[in-house]
Design a protein around this motif. Structure first.
Motif, PDB file in Angstrom:
ATOM      1  N   PHE A  42      51.628  45.606  56.795  1.00 32.13           N
ATOM      2  CA  PHE A  42      50.904  45.157  57.983  1.00 32.13           C
ATOM      3  C   PHE A  42      51.847  44.721  59.115  1.00 32.13           C
ATOM      4  O   PHE A  42      51.416  44.601  60.263  1.00 32.13           O
ATOM      5  CB  PHE A  42      49.969  44.001  57.632  1.00 32.13           C
ATOM      6  N   PHE A  66      47.288  51.059  57.421  1.00 35.13           N
ATOM      7  CA  PHE A  66      46.184  50.170  57.049  1.00 35.13           C
ATOM      8  C   PHE A  66      45.575  50.601  55.720  1.00 35.13           C
ATOM      9  O   PHE A  66      45.302  49.768  54.843  1.00 35.13           O
ATOM     10  CB  PHE A  66      45.133  50.176  58.163  1.00 35.13           C
ATOM     11  N   HIS A 194      43.317  38.775  53.096  1.00 34.25           N
ATOM     12  CA  HIS A 194      42.856  39.480  54.292  1.00 34.25           C
ATOM     13  C   HIS A 194      43.445  38.929  55.592  1.00 34.25           C
ATOM     14  O   HIS A 194      43.231  39.524  56.655  1.00 34.25           O
ATOM     15  CB  HIS A 194      41.324  39.398  54.406  1.00 34.25           C
ATOM     16  N   ALA A 197      44.833  40.966  58.713  1.00 36.53           N
ATOM     17  CA  ALA A 197      43.897  41.866  59.383  1.00 36.53           C
ATOM     18  C   ALA A 197      43.159  41.177  60.528  1.00 36.53           C
ATOM     19  O   ALA A 197      42.706  41.850  61.463  1.00 36.53           O
ATOM     20  CB  ALA A 197      42.902  42.424  58.375  1.00 36.53           C
ATOM     21  N   ALA A 203      40.377  45.575  63.440  1.00 37.31           N
ATOM     22  CA  ALA A 203      40.453  45.708  61.979  1.00 37.31           C
ATOM     23  C   ALA A 203      39.265  45.021  61.316  1.00 37.31           C
ATOM     24  O   ALA A 203      38.603  45.595  60.450  1.00 37.31           O
ATOM     25  CB  ALA A 203      41.756  45.121  61.458  1.00 37.31           C
TER      26      ALA A 203
END
Length: 298
Positions: A42, A66, A194, A197, A203
């Motif tokens: 990421f 991603f 998470h 993101a 996203a």
């Protein structure tokens, strides 16, 4: 061989280095690799125009990173740690659970029909006539969107997650801490995983990082995890079914706003709905969540 016997054999065998450390602490190793594998991939996305705007990165490349990030995280972590701890037989059993589809058609229908009902009915009751009018016009396209998103979401990116979260971590967490605490540990770490993101525009949300959305979504993930543990425990620990559940959940999150013309959904709505369902499941199962023992002891 049972898990206890395997652990005793490993404890008796002297060793040092990475493999020995993984054998002694498989859950720590799993979560470390799962987070590192995803978060490292990421970094370029976060530095791109979708994030901090520091480096040029084509959108296509960002999308590929991603998608790969989930497989380089939970999936790869489960593969590595399973191979080190349980050997080739454990790895073969893990792969078999990825294609284990015979769990009872009632469970597939419960999830497929249940998600629209548990989200749609409260939304209509809360928002009233405008949502009924929108649904009367939008239901065909929303239904197509819902059913089309499930097979796509099964592989992009859900299988990359579920092979690890429920495929590897949940059975071990339940064995070590019981179904409630084990599920809570998994839920919190899954929600935290998470985090990057939320800094990438589009996203999860449009715009920059929103702490309210992050907290609300994290609580929704935590609530959902208790429901998913119950489903997992009642479907023979099938990774395929766990992936299906996750894919249906993601599909519903995209179809519901489209069906009801929700341009600015309440960030707390999913947590409120899932929280109630989770409490019902916990109460009905008396906190066992359908848990009957470690799948590797059978």
């Amino acid at each position: 061989m049972s898990l206890i016997g395997m652990q005793e054999q490993q404890a008796a065998a002297p060793g040092s280095g990475i493999a020995a450390s993984i054998q002694r602490h498989p859950l720590v190793a799993y979560f470390t690799i799962a987070f590192a594998g995803t978060w490292l991939l990421f970094v370029p996305i976060l530095l791109s125009g979708k994030g901090l705007g520091l480096i040029p990165l084509p959108d296509a490349v960002g999308l590929i990173l991603f998608i790969i990030a989930t497989y380089a995280g939970p999936f790869l972590a489960a593969l590595i740690v399973t191979r080190v701890v349980d050997g080739r037989p454990g790895l073969q059993a893990w792969f078999r659970r990825m294609i284990q589809w015979r769990v009872g058609v009632q469970w597939y229908l419960l999830v497929l029909i249940g998600y629209p009902l548990i989200f749609g009915i409260p939304a209509i009751l809360e928002l009233g006539a405008p949502t009924i009018s929108a649904l009367s016009h939008n239901w065909p396209s929303a239904l197509v969107s819902y059913f089309a998103a499930i097979p796509i979401g099964f592989f992009i990116p859900t299988l990359g997650e579920e092979a690890g979260w429920r495929g590897f971590a949940l059975p071990r967490l339940q064995k070590a801490y019981g179904p409630l605490l084990g599920t809570l540990i998994l839920a919190v770490l899954h929600a935290l995983w998470h985090l990057p993101a939320y800094f990438v525009n589009g996203a999860i949300i449009t715009g920059g990082f929103n702490p309210v959305v992050f907290i609300a979504n994290s609580l929704a993930i935590i609530a959902a995890t208790f429901i998913w543990t119950w489903l997992f425990n009642n479907t023979a620990a099938s990774i395929l079914f766990a992936t299906y559940v996750h894919a249906v959940s993601n599909a519903m999150s995209g179809a519901l706003p489209k069906a009801l013309n929700l341009t600015a959904p309440d960030p707390w709505f999913a947590f409120e709905v899932l929280g109630v369902v989770a409490l019902v499941v916990i109460a009905v199962t008396r906190g066992r969540l359908g848990y009957r023992g470690d799948i590797r002891d059978s």
